[in-house]
Design an enzyme around this catalytic site. Structure first.
Site, PDB file in Angstrom:
ATOM      1  N   CYS A  81      -0.536   4.099   2.229  1.00 58.41           N
ATOM      2  CA  CYS A  81      -0.332   3.926   3.670  1.00 58.41           C
ATOM      3  C   CYS A  81       1.127   4.153   4.048  1.00 58.41           C
ATOM      4  CB  CYS A  81      -0.687   2.510   4.109  1.00 58.41           C
ATOM      5  SG  CYS A  81      -2.133   1.826   3.339  1.00 58.41           S
ATOM      6  N   ASP A  82       2.043   3.660   3.228  1.00 55.20           N
ATOM      7  CA  ASP A  82       3.438   3.566   3.669  1.00 55.20           C
ATOM      8  C   ASP A  82       4.420   4.442   2.907  1.00 55.20           C
ATOM      9  OD1 ASP A  82       2.528   1.638   5.429  1.00 55.20           O
ATOM     10  OD2 ASP A  82       2.856   0.012   4.010  1.00 55.20           O
ATOM     11  N   CYS A 133       0.807  -1.211   0.000  1.00 52.16           N
ATOM     12  CA  CYS A 133       0.000   0.000   0.000  1.00 52.16           C
ATOM     13  C   CYS A 133       0.843   1.265   0.000  1.00 52.16           C
ATOM     14  CB  CYS A 133      -0.919  -0.018   1.219  1.00 52.16           C
ATOM     15  SG  CYS A 133      -1.869   1.486   1.389  1.00 52.16           S
TER      16      CYS A 133
END
Ligand code: NAP
Length: 318
Positions: A147-148, A144
């Site tokens: 997200c990261d 992701c």
């Protein structure tokens, strides 16, 4: 205590929430089991929660972020009276009506009894299945970018895959990373033309063709990857801080795989719109779609499942 409902929707991506909006507006008071955040690749709202800009969902000329789109759909379903609960269905009994569902690992009395069920459990990221991948997931290995990505500021990273997901993730990650290398096992991309053009024009992106990642190395975080050339078999390695895996998805069918007909490729089989092999059980979204897999087609199929459910309930006098 067991709660009874006419419509139980399992899943809360665009398919499940559209089904919820339609059945709620039809005064069927659906219960939506939206899932629980268990990992970055598995959470309420589905795959769009892990996506960046959604530019092709009609009605948003400037685009909209995946999480924002899902938050809006959820609010819309709630506005019409859908009961949305943050739980995960861990057991389903579809052998007799009313259908029964258990959540959170409960093995006693069922948590829900439902006259009809709409399955919208979606799909999850496929992993490379190489040494080091599972151990370093969350420590440099990710599925992701949204997200990261932030954790890889000024660091070199790779994205594995040659489809739209890989190119979308790679393009997004250029905001943070010092360099982004797309590693693809062939020498031509599967991704759509527009995504290809965007990635090929991005100066921060380079391509490593005909290459497979064979292992991911590092003590407490990713430091290096092992590579093999798919044409020559030649092995090499590369220093990287992050590995983003974007090689496709697998339908989430575990809780009903033994009860319903599946296609040989593992996707849930439907006929006449959204009907599954059990009367009263309907399906929509990526769990039953191995062909289109778009947010808009998932939402469209959620609408179909809701209308099919509504008509079926009516035919049953419910
Ligand atoms: P995909 O189209 O199935 O592409 C998967 C890619 O990963 C392929 O290039 C495949 O290689 C590669 N791959 C598969 N298994 C591999 C393995 N074990 N090792 C190395 N490489 C492997 O999946 P996707 O990119 O997730 O896209 C899925 C669907 O969502 C598509 O319909 C796509 O159009 C859509 N999507 C759309 C958008 C958008 O429009 N914004 C964004 C993301 C996804 P091969 O090419 O050699 O098979």
């Amino acid at each position: 205590m067991t709660q009874s409902t006419k419509v139980l929707v399992v899943g809360s991506g665009p398919a499940g929430l559209t089904a919820a909006i339609y059945t709620a507006r039809a005064q069927l008071n659906p219960v939506v089991i939206e899932g629980e955040p268990s990992s970055t690749s598995d959470q309420p709202g589905g795959q769009l929660m892990l996506t960046t800009e959604v530019e092709n969902f009609p009605g948003f000329p400037e685009g909209i972020t995946g999480p924002e789109l899902m938050t809006n759909m959820r609010a819309q379903a709630a506005r019409f009276g859908a009961q949305i609960t943050t739980e995960k269905v861990t057991k389903l009994d579809l052998t007799a009506r009313p259908f029964r569902a258990w959540v959170g690992g409960n093995d006693g009395e069922p948590d829900y009894e439902a006259t009809s069920v709409i399955l919208a459990t979606g799909a999850k990221s496929i992993m490379l299945d190489v040494a080091g991948e599972e151990r370093l997931l969350g420590h440099g290995v990710s599925t992701c970018a949204t997200c990261d990505g932030f954790f890889f500021r000024d660091l070199p990273i790779v994205v594995v895959g040659g489809g739209d997901s890989a190119l979308e993730e790679a393009t997004f990650l250029t905001r943070f990373a010092s360099s982004v290398t797309i590693i693809h096992r062939r020498d031509s991309l599967r991704a759509s033309k527009i995504m290809q053009e965007r990635a090929l024009a991005n100066e921060k992106i380079t391509f490593l063709w005909n290459t497979q990642v064979t292992e991911i190395l590092g003590d407490s975080k990713v430091e290096r990857i092992g590579l093999t050339n798919t044409l020559t078999g030649e092995a090499s390695s590369m220093d990287v801080a992050g590995v983003f895996v974007a090689i496709g998805h697998r339908p989430t069918t575990e809780i009903f795989a033994n009860e319903l007909d599946l296609h040989p490729n593992g996707y849930l089989a439907v006929h006449q719109g959204s009907l599954t092999s059990i009367e009263g059980v309907f399906a929509c979204g990526d769990v039953q779609d191995h062909h289109y897999r778009q947010a808009i087609t998932a939402a469209g199929s959620g609408c179909m499942a809701a209308i099919d459910t509504e008509r079926w309930l009516e035919s049953q006098g419910s």
